[in-house]
Design a protein around this motif. Structure first.
Motif, PDB file in Angstrom:
ATOM      1  N   SER A   1       0.906  17.155 -15.952  1.00  0.00           N
ATOM      2  CA  SER A   1       0.443  17.986 -14.844  1.00  0.00           C
ATOM      3  C   SER A   1       1.650  18.730 -14.296  1.00  0.00           C
TER       4      SER A   1
ATOM      5  N   GLU B   1      -5.551  15.363 -23.056  1.00  0.00           N
ATOM      6  CA  GLU B   1      -5.154  14.024 -22.642  1.00  0.00           C
ATOM      7  C   GLU B   1      -4.935  13.130 -23.859  1.00  0.00           C
TER       8      GLU B   1
ATOM      9  N   SER C   1      -6.928  14.632 -26.842  1.00  0.00           N
ATOM     10  CA  SER C   1      -8.326  15.031 -26.740  1.00  0.00           C
ATOM     11  C   SER C   1      -8.396  16.549 -26.568  1.00  0.00           C
ATOM     12  N   PRO C   2      -9.586  17.147 -26.673  1.00  0.00           N
ATOM     13  CA  PRO C   2      -9.701  18.604 -26.467  1.00  0.00           C
ATOM     14  C   PRO C   2      -9.181  19.056 -25.105  1.00  0.00           C
ATOM     15  N   SER C   3      -9.218  18.166 -24.115  1.00  0.00           N
ATOM     16  CA  SER C   3      -8.727  18.536 -22.783  1.00  0.00           C
ATOM     17  C   SER C   3      -7.231  18.324 -22.633  1.00  0.00           C
TER      18      SER C   3
END
Length: 307
Positions: A207, A194, A190-192
């Motif tokens: 992370s 994930e 995704s853009p983030s």
């Protein structure tokens, strides 16, 4: 006239079928795991433990501990088997035909302890496999194992590189899905950043040097053991504080009820006293009125007797 060739039956048929069927252990021999002696075996002679340590130490261990604990908690009560560093045997009778995925998840087989995951006993391949890359073995995880897992029927295959050991420019986290044609399709982030695992119903993301799982429905990050214990202690403290406040409130309510009961008793006594006083006043008034009437009668008689 030539007679038609009879089809082999019994052991001859099974032998031919076995010969014709591709052996994953032969085709993917380079991807198999080689146990390091001393090796522990189960009662059927299949290895389940050896002396090979985790080459990356805590970098491997932290990821595996988190994945096993978080996934087992996530699927607790369901027919889901999740484990780490488990021998996965590909072919019955071939004790060398094994790989050791860092993380495997299988939907359908019951949870519970196993010495190893035997494909023919479980009735299916794992649905999810994750390999944590190490400096001495990352090429095997990237170049050889994907084809083996695809042919075995593993629906999703993931790799995670916590230390950046890859020298091919690959990303720290990547995954692929097995299509109907037997080929793997990369899972796009995704853009983030994930990645969605359809098999787990969770989002995966890096992370730092840790891999984390997130529930897309709630946005909650699945906690590790330390976080779970911290939350448990916090919940216990909050529950204890709430119970103490409830007990204090109940005590105050009991005291107020006691005071109200005492006041009610005093009011009842006062009311009784007021009724008694009223009755005495009525009696005194009646007595005075009777005395006055008696005096008037006597005065009347006296006047009559002395005109």
């Amino acid at each position: 006239m030539m007679q038609p060739r009879r089809r082999p039956t019994g052991s001859r048929a099974r032998g031919r079928a076995t010969a014709e069927r591709r052996s994953l252990a032969v085709v993917h021999a380079a991807a198999l795991y080689r146990p390091t002696p001393p090796v522990e075996c189960d009662e059927d002679g299949y290895p389940f433990s050896d002396a090979k340590p985790m080459s990356e130490g805590d970098y491997h261990g932290d990821v595996l501990d988190y994945a096993k604990g978080a996934l087992r908690a996530r699927f607790d009560g369901h027919e889901v088997y999740a484990s780490t560093d488990k021998f996965l045997f590909l072919e019955e009778g071939n004790r060398r035909a094994a790989v050791v995925p860092d993380v495997l998840v299988a939907f359908g087989p019951p949870s519970g302890p196993r010495q190893s995951y035997k494909h023919w006993e479980e009735g299916k391949a794992p649905d999810f496999v994750l390999e944590v890359l190490s400096a001495d073995n990352w090429r095997n995880d990237i170049q050889r194992k994907p084809a083996l897992y695809a042919e075995l029927g593993v629906r999703e295959y993931w790799t995670f590189d916590p230390r950046g050991v890859r020298t091919d420019g690959g990303p720290p986290l990547e995954g692929s899905r097995l299509g109907h044609t037997g080929t793997r399709t990369p899972i796009t982030p995704s853009p983030s950043g994930e990645f969605r695992s359809d098999v787990l119903g969770l989002d995966l993301f890096a992370s730092g040097r840790l891999l984390r799982f997130r529930d897309p429905a709630t946005g909650e990050i699945l906690p590790d053991h330390v976080e779970s214990e911290t939350m448990r202690r916090q919940e216990t403290a909050l529950r204890t504080a709430a119970e103490s406040r409830a007990d204090a409130a109940e005590s105050r309510a009991d005291a107020a009820e006691s005071r109200a009961s005492a006041a009610e008793s005093r009011a009842s006594v006062a009311e009784s006293q007021a009724v008694a006083a009223k009755e005495r006043l009525a009696e005194e008034t009646a007595a005075r009125e009777a005395a006055q009437r008696r005096i008037e009668e006597l005065e009347l008689r006296l006047r009559r007797s002395h005109p």
